[in-house]
Motif scaffolding. Structure first.
Motif, PDB file in Angstrom:
ATOM      1  N   ASP A  94       0.827  -1.204   0.000  1.00 62.13           N
ATOM      2  CA  ASP A  94       0.000   0.000   0.000  1.00 62.13           C
ATOM      3  C   ASP A  94       0.862   1.255   0.000  1.00 62.13           C
ATOM      4  O   ASP A  94       0.540   2.242  -0.658  1.00 62.13           O
ATOM      5  N   ARG A  95       1.977   1.219   0.767  1.00 66.91           N
ATOM      6  CA  ARG A  95       2.846   2.391   0.815  1.00 66.91           C
ATOM      7  C   ARG A  95       3.489   2.645  -0.535  1.00 66.91           C
ATOM      8  O   ARG A  95       3.625   3.787  -0.969  1.00 66.91           O
ATOM      9  N   ILE A  96       3.882   1.564  -1.207  1.00 64.88           N
ATOM     10  CA  ILE A  96       4.466   1.718  -2.546  1.00 64.88           C
ATOM     11  C   ILE A  96       3.438   2.290  -3.507  1.00 64.88           C
ATOM     12  O   ILE A  96       3.724   3.180  -4.304  1.00 64.88           O
ATOM     13  N   GLY A  97       2.168   1.795  -3.437  1.00 68.19           N
ATOM     14  CA  GLY A  97       1.120   2.300  -4.319  1.00 68.19           C
ATOM     15  C   GLY A  97       0.770   3.742  -4.035  1.00 68.19           C
ATOM     16  O   GLY A  97       0.425   4.506  -4.933  1.00 68.19           O
ATOM     17  N   SER A  98       0.862   4.143  -2.741  1.00 64.94           N
ATOM     18  CA  SER A  98       0.492   5.508  -2.380  1.00 64.94           C
ATOM     19  C   SER A  98       1.508   6.526  -2.862  1.00 64.94           C
ATOM     20  O   SER A  98       1.229   7.718  -2.905  1.00 64.94           O
ATOM     21  N   LYS A  99       2.743   6.056  -3.201  1.00 67.73           N
ATOM     22  CA  LYS A  99       3.751   6.983  -3.681  1.00 67.73           C
ATOM     23  C   LYS A  99       3.468   7.439  -5.113  1.00 67.73           C
ATOM     24  O   LYS A  99       4.035   8.424  -5.561  1.00 67.73           O
ATOM     25  N   ALA A 100       2.627   6.717  -5.835  1.00 68.44           N
ATOM     26  CA  ALA A 100       2.285   7.102  -7.198  1.00 68.44           C
ATOM     27  C   ALA A 100       1.470   8.388  -7.176  1.00 68.44           C
ATOM     28  O   ALA A 100       0.546   8.537  -6.386  1.00 68.44           O
ATOM     29  N   LYS A 101       1.837   9.334  -8.034  1.00 62.75           N
ATOM     30  CA  LYS A 101       1.156  10.621  -8.080  1.00 62.75           C
ATOM     31  C   LYS A 101      -0.278  10.453  -8.575  1.00 62.75           C
ATOM     32  O   LYS A 101      -0.540   9.715  -9.515  1.00 62.75           O
ATOM     33  N   THR A 157      -7.708  17.408  -1.124  1.00 56.49           N
ATOM     34  CA  THR A 157      -7.402  18.838  -1.175  1.00 56.49           C
ATOM     35  C   THR A 157      -5.907  19.038  -1.415  1.00 56.49           C
ATOM     36  O   THR A 157      -5.076  18.368  -0.804  1.00 56.49           O
ATOM     37  N   GLY A 158      -5.560  19.957  -2.315  1.00 54.91           N
ATOM     38  CA  GLY A 158      -4.153  20.217  -2.598  1.00 54.91           C
ATOM     39  C   GLY A 158      -3.973  21.018  -3.871  1.00 54.91           C
ATOM     40  O   GLY A 158      -4.939  21.532  -4.457  1.00 54.91           O
ATOM     41  N   LEU A 159      -2.701  21.134  -4.283  1.00 52.25           N
ATOM     42  CA  LEU A 159      -2.361  21.847  -5.514  1.00 52.25           C
ATOM     43  C   LEU A 159      -2.395  20.878  -6.691  1.00 52.25           C
ATOM     44  O   LEU A 159      -1.837  19.779  -6.615  1.00 52.25           O
ATOM     45  N   TYR A 160      -3.016  21.324  -7.781  1.00 50.39           N
ATOM     46  CA  TYR A 160      -3.136  20.487  -8.978  1.00 50.39           C
ATOM     47  C   TYR A 160      -2.852  21.319 -10.225  1.00 50.39           C
ATOM     48  O   TYR A 160      -3.175  22.511 -10.274  1.00 50.39           O
ATOM     49  N   PHE A 161      -2.243  20.661 -11.204  1.00 50.78           N
ATOM     50  CA  PHE A 161      -2.103  21.263 -12.525  1.00 50.78           C
ATOM     51  C   PHE A 161      -3.244  20.750 -13.394  1.00 50.78           C
ATOM     52  O   PHE A 161      -3.397  19.542 -13.589  1.00 50.78           O
ATOM     53  N   VAL A 162      -4.023  21.670 -13.901  1.00 50.13           N
ATOM     54  CA  VAL A 162      -5.189  21.341 -14.728  1.00 50.13           C
ATOM     55  C   VAL A 162      -4.884  21.761 -16.166  1.00 50.13           C
ATOM     56  O   VAL A 162      -4.390  22.874 -16.397  1.00 50.13           O
ATOM     57  N   TYR A 163      -5.189  20.893 -17.130  1.00 50.85           N
ATOM     58  CA  TYR A 163      -4.880  21.214 -18.513  1.00 50.85           C
ATOM     59  C   TYR A 163      -5.920  20.600 -19.451  1.00 50.85           C
ATOM     60  O   TYR A 163      -6.611  19.634 -19.097  1.00 50.85           O
ATOM     61  N   ARG A 169      -5.606  14.472 -30.153  1.00 47.58           N
ATOM     62  CA  ARG A 169      -5.618  15.904 -30.442  1.00 47.58           C
ATOM     63  C   ARG A 169      -6.482  16.693 -29.459  1.00 47.58           C
ATOM     64  O   ARG A 169      -6.299  17.899 -29.303  1.00 47.58           O
ATOM     65  N   THR A 170      -7.416  16.030 -28.835  1.00 43.37           N
ATOM     66  CA  THR A 170      -8.291  16.690 -27.873  1.00 43.37           C
ATOM     67  C   THR A 170      -8.248  15.903 -26.561  1.00 43.37           C
ATOM     68  O   THR A 170      -8.571  14.709 -26.544  1.00 43.37           O
ATOM     69  N   PHE A 171      -7.845  16.572 -25.472  1.00 34.32           N
ATOM     70  CA  PHE A 171      -7.647  15.846 -24.204  1.00 34.32           C
ATOM     71  C   PHE A 171      -7.911  16.763 -23.019  1.00 34.32           C
ATOM     72  O   PHE A 171      -8.036  17.985 -23.146  1.00 34.32           O
ATOM     73  N   PHE A 172      -8.004  16.149 -21.844  1.00 31.36           N
ATOM     74  CA  PHE A 172      -8.354  16.845 -20.597  1.00 31.36           C
ATOM     75  C   PHE A 172      -7.711  16.077 -19.454  1.00 31.36           C
ATOM     76  O   PHE A 172      -7.856  14.837 -19.390  1.00 31.36           O
ATOM     77  N   GLY A 173      -7.021  16.762 -18.547  1.00 31.04           N
ATOM     78  CA  GLY A 173      -6.351  16.041 -17.478  1.00 31.04           C
ATOM     79  C   GLY A 173      -6.020  16.905 -16.275  1.00 31.04           C
ATOM     80  O   GLY A 173      -6.052  18.135 -16.337  1.00 31.04           O
ATOM     81  N   VAL A 174      -5.667  16.233 -15.178  1.00 31.62           N
ATOM     82  CA  VAL A 174      -5.274  16.872 -13.922  1.00 31.62           C
ATOM     83  C   VAL A 174      -4.232  15.972 -13.257  1.00 31.62           C
ATOM     84  O   VAL A 174      -4.348  14.750 -13.305  1.00 31.62           O
ATOM     85  N   PHE A 175      -3.208  16.590 -12.636  1.00 28.75           N
ATOM     86  CA  PHE A 175      -2.287  15.797 -11.818  1.00 28.75           C
ATOM     87  C   PHE A 175      -1.856  16.586 -10.588  1.00 28.75           C
ATOM     88  O   PHE A 175      -1.760  17.828 -10.617  1.00 28.75           O
ATOM     89  N   ALA A 176      -1.608  15.854  -9.502  1.00 29.20           N
ATOM     90  CA  ALA A 176      -1.247  16.474  -8.232  1.00 29.20           C
ATOM     91  C   ALA A 176       0.201  16.916  -8.247  1.00 29.20           C
ATOM     92  O   ALA A 176       1.072  16.272  -8.851  1.00 29.20           O
ATOM     93  N   LEU A 177       0.490  18.025  -7.574  1.00 27.90           N
ATOM     94  CA  LEU A 177       1.841  18.549  -7.462  1.00 27.90           C
ATOM     95  C   LEU A 177       2.458  18.186  -6.118  1.00 27.90           C
ATOM     96  O   LEU A 177       1.735  17.921  -5.160  1.00 27.90           O
TER      97      LEU A 177
END
Length: 224
Positions: free
Chosen positions: A61-68, A114-120, A216-224
């Motif tokens: 679980d700890r190894i999996g939780s390290k994935a962003k 809750t946190g900082l995210y890059f939205v694109y 060509r058309t996409f939508f995403g978010v990832f945690a910082l």
């Protein structure tokens, strides 16, 4: 009849070896019986096995939780069959994926923590330009925006948006627009503080002109 001394010595040695072998095997049998007959020892053994399994699961679980935490969606729109007039976002298509608790629900991205995210997001268009207008070609506005709904705000709010014009006249005609259509893309991307449970979605016009193949058309978010 007299037995030679060498033979007697050999017999003695074999007898000693057999005696110690029998003693060793008897000790193993006694120890095994002792352990199996003592319930507290069996309980400790079972407890140790459970603890080892739990420790292994916790490490996994700890190894999996390290994935962003991240999500990337591919856009889909078929003008002939789509009756909702909405750009559809999909996970099981192309390079799309979701991890770290992100969910796609009712065509909206749900923020896991809750946190900082890059939205694109990017929307690609191919607009058919009429050559009949000549120097006075009609401008076609293209718009793409990302919206957010948060329980803390209680209303939807625009995160990012952009508008561009297709089929505009230029001093030097673009080869892409010469009888083939005007190609353009709107890209949006920025960092935001988002709350757990916030929902993000997009709004796009000129859906019939969208290019949704080959990423060509996409939508995403990832945690910082």
């Amino acid at each position: 009849m007299v037995v030679p001394k060498s033979s007697r010595r050999l017999v003695c040695k074999v007898s000693v070896v057999l005696f110690f072998a029998a003693l060793y095997l008897g000790g193993i049998r006694l120890f095994t019986c002792y352990v199996s007959c003592r319930p507290e020892i069996r309980a400790k053994t079972n407890q140790t096995e459970v603890l080892n399994k739990t420790d292994t699961a916790e490490k996994t679980d700890r190894i999996g939780s390290k994935a962003k935490a991240a999500i990337h969606l591919e856009g889909f729109y078929d003008y002939d069959v789509n009756v909702s007039f909405t750009l559809e976002w999909r996970i099981g298509q192309g390079q799309a994926f979701a991890q770290g608790g992100f969910k796609l629900r009712k065509n909206q991205i749900v923020i896991p923590q809750t946190g900082l995210y890059f939205v694109y997001s990017q929307a690609s268009f191919r607009v058919s330009c009429s050559e009949e207008e000549g120097a006075g070609k009609c401008l076609t506005p293209l718009s793409h925006s990302i919206w957010r709904y948060s329980d803390s705000i209680g209303a939807k709010a625009s995160l990012m948006s952009a508008v561009r014009s297709a089929c505009q006249n230029t001093t030097q005609e673009d080869s892409y627009s010469d009888g083939q259509g005007w190609y353009n893309a709107i890209y949006l991307g920025a960092v935001f503080q988002l709350n757990r449970g916030d929902r993000l979605w997009t709004e796009t016009n000129q859906l019939a002109e969208l290019e949704t193949n080959e990423g060509r058309t996409f939508f995403g978010v990832f945690a910082l």
